[in-house]
Scaffold this motif. Structure first.
Motif, mmCIF file in Angstrom:
data_model
loop_
_atom_site.group_PDB
_atom_site.id
_atom_site.type_symbol
_atom_site.label_atom_id
_atom_site.label_comp_id
_atom_site.label_asym_id
_atom_site.label_seq_id
_atom_site.Cartn_x
_atom_site.Cartn_y
_atom_site.Cartn_z
ATOM 1 N N GLY A 74 0.803 -1.226 0.000
ATOM 2 C CA GLY A 74 0.000 0.000 0.000
ATOM 3 C C GLY A 74 0.831 1.268 0.000
ATOM 4 N N THR A 75 0.634 2.103 1.020
ATOM 5 C CA THR A 75 1.376 3.363 1.128
ATOM 6 C C THR A 75 2.666 3.217 1.926
ATOM 7 O OG1 THR A 75 0.122 3.996 3.099
ATOM 8 C CG2 THR A 75 -0.749 4.711 0.970
ATOM 9 N N GLY A 76 2.955 2.008 2.418
ATOM 10 C CA GLY A 76 4.234 1.764 3.089
ATOM 11 C C GLY A 76 4.253 1.989 4.582
ATOM 12 N N GLN A 77 3.092 2.070 5.213
ATOM 13 C CA GLN A 77 3.066 2.335 6.653
ATOM 14 C C GLN A 77 3.744 1.231 7.465
ATOM 15 O OE1 GLN A 77 2.561 5.571 7.096
ATOM 16 N NE2 GLN A 77 0.991 5.306 8.656
ATOM 17 N N GLU A 96 3.148 -5.052 -4.161
ATOM 18 C CA GLU A 96 2.030 -4.119 -4.324
ATOM 19 C C GLU A 96 1.571 -4.123 -5.774
ATOM 20 O OE1 GLU A 96 -0.967 -1.951 -4.293
ATOM 21 O OE2 GLU A 96 -0.036 -2.327 -2.334
ATOM 22 N N ARG A 97 0.298 -4.423 -5.994
ATOM 23 C CA ARG A 97 -0.212 -4.545 -7.364
ATOM 24 C C ARG A 97 -0.524 -3.207 -8.018
ATOM 25 N NH1 ARG A 97 -6.559 -6.281 -7.444
ATOM 26 N NH2 ARG A 97 -7.314 -4.652 -6.050
ATOM 27 N N HIS A 98 -0.810 -2.169 -7.218
ATOM 28 C CA HIS A 98 -1.148 -0.857 -7.773
ATOM 29 C C HIS A 98 0.126 -0.152 -8.215
ATOM 30 C CE1 HIS A 98 -2.624 3.316 -7.874
ATOM 31 N NE2 HIS A 98 -3.821 2.779 -8.059
ATOM 32 N N ARG A 99 0.212 0.157 -9.499
ATOM 33 C CA ARG A 99 1.473 0.653 -10.070
ATOM 34 C C ARG A 99 1.957 1.954 -9.418
ATOM 35 N NH1 ARG A 99 5.174 0.246 -13.769
ATOM 36 N NH2 ARG A 99 5.941 2.027 -14.938
ATOM 37 N N THR A 100 1.063 2.900 -9.214
ATOM 38 C CA THR A 100 1.471 4.186 -8.632
ATOM 39 C C THR A 100 2.009 4.001 -7.221
ATOM 40 O OG1 THR A 100 -0.179 5.346 -9.970
ATOM 41 C CG2 THR A 100 0.693 6.518 -8.058
ATOM 42 N N LEU A 101 1.322 3.188 -6.429
ATOM 43 C CA LEU A 101 1.803 2.923 -5.070
ATOM 44 C C LEU A 101 3.128 2.179 -5.093
ATOM 45 C CD1 LEU A 101 -1.521 1.851 -3.287
ATOM 46 C CD2 LEU A 101 -0.347 4.052 -3.113
ATOM 47 N N ALA A 104 6.024 4.514 -5.755
ATOM 48 C CA ALA A 104 6.336 5.336 -4.583
ATOM 49 C C ALA A 104 7.081 4.535 -3.522
ATOM 50 C CB ALA A 104 5.044 5.914 -4.002
ATOM 51 N N LEU A 105 6.812 3.228 -3.450
ATOM 52 C CA LEU A 105 7.449 2.378 -2.438
ATOM 53 C C LEU A 105 8.906 2.069 -2.741
ATOM 54 C CD1 LEU A 105 4.503 -0.124 -1.930
ATOM 55 C CD2 LEU A 105 5.399 1.425 -0.182
ATOM 56 N N GLU A 106 9.331 2.275 -3.977
ATOM 57 C CA GLU A 106 10.707 1.951 -4.361
ATOM 58 C C GLU A 106 11.744 2.691 -3.518
ATOM 59 O OE1 GLU A 106 12.087 -0.190 -6.301
ATOM 60 O OE2 GLU A 106 10.315 -1.046 -7.248
ATOM 61 N N LYS A 107 11.369 3.868 -3.003
ATOM 62 C CA LYS A 107 12.323 4.626 -2.183
ATOM 63 C C LYS A 107 12.542 3.974 -0.815
ATOM 64 C CE LYS A 107 8.664 7.797 -0.773
ATOM 65 N NZ LYS A 107 8.125 9.150 -0.926
#
Length: 201
Positions: A74-77, A96-101, A104-107
């Motif tokens: 998800g958002t990485g919490q 994470e299946r959602h590409r945009t999320l 963002a998680l790559e960082k």
């Protein structure tokens, strides 16, 4: 019929008021705004509050060189809570299946842009995760927990492999112990009764 006054008009009050001594604010810099988290409703992503995420990480056990999986990142919490507690990003695998999320998680570390159910089916028997922490989609919670358990293993460690998950309160599993029952206002975007469970093998 008497016409109701507009809620936007203020007939007896001035629309503007004078302000004085604006120079006293000149030294104040621009406020630092946190980057907004935008979650598409199709993701079924309920963002785990930071304090809940920290407690879930604590339930995993001591920090060590354990391969750790976050199946629906998800958002990485949960991953942020892992990193804050001392877990190495080199030991983390996020799915994470959602590409945009996922981008963002790559960082935060390694993120695989896949459906976790598909990933688990291909990875079964090829990799073991001694630690799994998850807040799975509630609609398919049983499928996601079963898929996670298919990857849970000691991986050469002497301690039990441990899965910690945030699930609907109605979820039951013969190996699960309930650690907490959470209030129904835990999530900002949904009223749902949930609990934190742990499974050790």
């Amino acid at each position: 019929m008497k016409k109701r006054p507009s809620i936007y008009s203020r007939p007896d009050k001035p629309l503007f008021t004078a302000t004085h001594r604006r120079e006293r604010f000149a030294s104040v810099g621009a406020a630092q705004m946190a980057e907004p988290v935008v979650v598409d409703k199709t993701t079924e992503c309920h963002v785990t509050p930071g304090d809940v995420a920290a407690r879930m990480v604590g339930y995993l056990g001591p920090v060590g060189d354990y391969l750790t999986c976050e199946p629906s990142a998800g958002t990485g919490q949960l991953v942020r809570a892992l990193l804050a507690s001392g877990h190495s990003r080199n030991e983390l695998t996020m799915i994470e299946r959602h590409r945009t999320l996922a981008l963002a998680l790559e960082k935060l570390g390694t993120c695989i842009n896949r459906c976790f159910l598909e990933y688990a089916e291909e990875a079964k028997g090829k990799i073991e995760f001694p630690r799994i922490i998850m807040n799975p989609p509630f609609r398919d919670v049983r499928k996601h927990i079963a898929a996670a358990l298919s990857l849970l293993g000691r991986g050469g460690h002497g301690e039990p492999a441990t899965l910690v998950a945030l699930v609907p309160i109605t979820f039951e599993h013969p190996e699960a112990e309930t650690l907490e029952t959470l209030p129904n206002d835990t999530f900002a975007t949904a009223k749902v009764n949930t609990k934190i469970i742990r499974i050790r093998r």
